[in-house]
Write a protein that holds these residues in place. Structure first.
Motif, PDB file in Angstrom:
ATOM      1  N   ALA A  12       0.828  -1.208   0.000  1.00  0.00           N
ATOM      2  CA  ALA A  12       0.000   0.000   0.000  1.00  0.00           C
ATOM      3  C   ALA A  12       0.864   1.260   0.000  1.00  0.00           C
ATOM      4  CB  ALA A  12      -0.924  -0.003   1.217  1.00  0.00           C
ATOM      5  N   ALA A  13       1.985   1.231   0.739  1.00  0.00           N
ATOM      6  CA  ALA A  13       2.880   2.390   0.770  1.00  0.00           C
ATOM      7  C   ALA A  13       3.463   2.670  -0.609  1.00  0.00           C
ATOM      8  CB  ALA A  13       4.000   2.150   1.782  1.00  0.00           C
ATOM      9  N   LEU A  14       3.811   1.641  -1.339  1.00  0.00           N
ATOM     10  CA  LEU A  14       4.363   1.823  -2.687  1.00  0.00           C
ATOM     11  C   LEU A  14       3.311   2.410  -3.629  1.00  0.00           C
ATOM     12  CD1 LEU A  14       6.393  -1.499  -2.945  1.00  0.00           C
ATOM     13  CD2 LEU A  14       7.346   0.814  -2.852  1.00  0.00           C
ATOM     14  N   ILE A  15       2.073   1.969  -3.493  1.00  0.00           N
ATOM     15  CA  ILE A  15       0.995   2.515  -4.330  1.00  0.00           C
ATOM     16  C   ILE A  15       0.796   3.997  -4.027  1.00  0.00           C
ATOM     17  CG2 ILE A  15      -1.491   2.448  -4.738  1.00  0.00           C
ATOM     18  CD1 ILE A  15      -1.370  -0.578  -4.345  1.00  0.00           C
ATOM     19  N   THR A  16       0.801   4.339  -2.747  1.00  0.00           N
ATOM     20  CA  THR A  16       0.625   5.749  -2.363  1.00  0.00           C
ATOM     21  C   THR A  16       1.804   6.598  -2.829  1.00  0.00           C
ATOM     22  OG1 THR A  16      -0.695   5.119  -0.436  1.00  0.00           O
ATOM     23  CG2 THR A  16       0.334   7.295  -0.387  1.00  0.00           C
ATOM     24  N   GLY A  20       3.318  10.383  -5.792  1.00  0.00           N
ATOM     25  CA  GLY A  20       4.233  11.473  -5.459  1.00  0.00           C
ATOM     26  C   GLY A  20       4.217  11.853  -4.003  1.00  0.00           C
ATOM     27  N   LEU A  21       3.671  10.985  -3.156  1.00  0.00           N
ATOM     28  CA  LEU A  21       3.568  11.288  -1.729  1.00  0.00           C
ATOM     29  C   LEU A  21       4.632  10.511  -0.962  1.00  0.00           C
ATOM     30  CD1 LEU A  21      -0.313  11.105  -1.417  1.00  0.00           C
ATOM     31  CD2 LEU A  21       1.094  13.168  -1.336  1.00  0.00           C
ATOM     32  N   PRO A  22       5.470  11.181  -0.166  1.00  0.00           N
ATOM     33  CA  PRO A  22       6.538  10.511   0.594  1.00  0.00           C
ATOM     34  C   PRO A  22       5.982   9.768   1.793  1.00  0.00           C
ATOM     35  CG  PRO A  22       6.573  12.870   1.024  1.00  0.00           C
ATOM     36  CD  PRO A  22       5.513  12.650  -0.003  1.00  0.00           C
ATOM     37  N   VAL A  23       6.506   8.569   2.048  1.00  0.00           N
ATOM     38  CA  VAL A  23       5.968   7.709   3.104  1.00  0.00           C
ATOM     39  C   VAL A  23       7.078   7.197   4.020  1.00  0.00           C
ATOM     40  CG1 VAL A  23       4.054   6.984   1.636  1.00  0.00           C
ATOM     41  CG2 VAL A  23       6.143   5.600   1.714  1.00  0.00           C
ATOM     42  N   ILE A  24       6.674   6.746   5.212  1.00  0.00           N
ATOM     43  CA  ILE A  24       7.572   6.078   6.165  1.00  0.00           C
ATOM     44  C   ILE A  24       6.818   4.906   6.770  1.00  0.00           C
ATOM     45  CG2 ILE A  24       8.991   8.067   6.790  1.00  0.00           C
ATOM     46  CD1 ILE A  24       7.181   8.392   9.288  1.00  0.00           C
ATOM     47  N   PRO A  25       7.509   3.840   7.173  1.00  0.00           N
ATOM     48  CA  PRO A  25       6.826   2.728   7.855  1.00  0.00           C
ATOM     49  C   PRO A  25       6.443   3.106   9.280  1.00  0.00           C
ATOM     50  CG  PRO A  25       9.182   2.287   7.694  1.00  0.00           C
ATOM     51  CD  PRO A  25       8.934   3.550   6.922  1.00  0.00           C
ATOM     52  N   LEU A  26       5.299   2.594   9.728  1.00  0.00           N
ATOM     53  CA  LEU A  26       4.811   2.846  11.081  1.00  0.00           C
ATOM     54  C   LEU A  26       4.601   1.530  11.818  1.00  0.00           C
ATOM     55  CD1 LEU A  26       2.001   5.537  10.508  1.00  0.00           C
ATOM     56  CD2 LEU A  26       4.414   5.935  11.058  1.00  0.00           C
ATOM     57  N   SER A  27       4.740   1.579  13.126  1.00  0.00           N
ATOM     58  CA  SER A  27       4.451   0.428  13.971  1.00  0.00           C
ATOM     59  C   SER A  27       2.949   0.385  14.258  1.00  0.00           C
ATOM     60  CB  SER A  27       5.227   0.524  15.279  1.00  0.00           C
ATOM     61  OG  SER A  27       4.746   1.623  16.047  1.00  0.00           O
TER      62      SER A  27
END
Length: 289
Positions: A12-16, A20-27
């Motif tokens: 899902a993070a890769l799709i978002t 063009g939206l920057p992402v980080i993993p969350l616990s």
């Protein structure tokens, strides 16, 4: 073998990120999953990623697929992802509409739009585990964070903050796209909403401000700046430390409102910030002879 929640969150993070939206993993606690490389250092650091290592919260956010996979690889316990707000070129603004604890952020936004004469355009909308909504908008530039300042139940996630992305699983449950929302483009935030979200103007300077300030006033200003410089994952700790120092100096009660306001600008809720400052005050009272 990666756990299903971890794999789904990465996908899902890769799709978002492809938008063009920057992402980080969350616990599962909704905090950044990659641990700080400075956590064992004796002194606090102001590093925001300049050291080249991951673990700097929202400052790690990226839309590069290879870097996203690398971040998730060092945090196999991640079950969700956050989307950094306020970063160029889209300057994402997350409007968090809460519906728990007796608040109705959805209704509050509707009333706010009616009273200020603007429409809320269709945009990407995420349903939270409690039934609330996250509305995603773009803005011409960074917008500050706020909690409940526009109306009870309406929080703004702006520069330095993040929203939990759809496809994430947290302790509270799953985040998912609202039906019919997936195909919506990112709408521009209504100018009237951005105007309401802007911080109040600074009060005009007085003649007294043109003279050198008292050392206590300088100390108070430094404590407020210390809170404003907080990063995700350290906001409560820095706020508590600053409040304790203010009470030690004898101006804790006077500085408390400014400390709470500064903490809200970093992304804490007003309730949480006020409770942290109050805890510092009780601690000081307990140790006084």
């Amino acid at each position: 073998m990666p756990r299903p929640d971890h794999t789904r969150a990465l996908h899902a993070a890769l799709i978002t990120a492809a938008r063009g939206l920057p992402v980080i993993p969350l616990s599962r606690s909704k905090l950044p999953a990659v641990r700080s490389p400075h956590r064992d250092e004796l002194r606090a650091t102001a590093c925001r990623g300049e050291c080249g290592r991951p673990g700097h919260g929202v400052h790690d956010a990226t839309s590069d697929p290879a870097r996203i996979r690398a971040l998730f690889a060092v945090a196999p316990w991640a079950t969700g992802y956050g989307i950094a707000c306020g970063q160029a070129p889209l300057h994402l603004v997350g409007v968090d509409l809460d519906v728990k604890h007796g608040t109705d952020g959805v209704g509050a936004l509707r009333a706010l739009a009616a009273s200020h004469g603007f429409d809320v355009p269709p945009t990407v909308t995420v349903v939270t585990p409690s039934g609330g909504r996250h509305l995603w908008f773009t803005a011409p530039g960074p917008v500050p964070n706020s909690a409940g300042r526009l109306a009870p139940g309406i929080d703004i996630r702006g520069a330095g903050g993040y929203v939990v992305g759809p496809g994430s699983r947290t302790v509270a449950g799953h985040y998912h796209l609202a039906p019919g929302s997936a195909g919506n483009p990112l709408a521009e935030a209504p100018p009237a909403l951005l105007h309401l979200a802007a911080p109040p103007p600074a009060p005009p300077r007085t003649d007294e401000q043109d003279h050198p300030r008292h050392p206590a006033e300088k100390r108070a200003a430094a404590l407020v700046r210390f809170v404003l410089d907080s990063r995700a994952g350290e906001r409560n700790g820095r706020l508590f430390w600053a409040a304790c120092r203010a009470y030690d100096a004898g101006f804790g009660d006077a500085l408390a409102p400014a400390l709470v306001t500064a903490a809200v600008h970093t992304g804490l809720s007003e309730r949480e910030a006020a409770a942290t400052v109050a805890s510092a005050g009780r601690l000081r009272a307990a140790v006084e002879p």
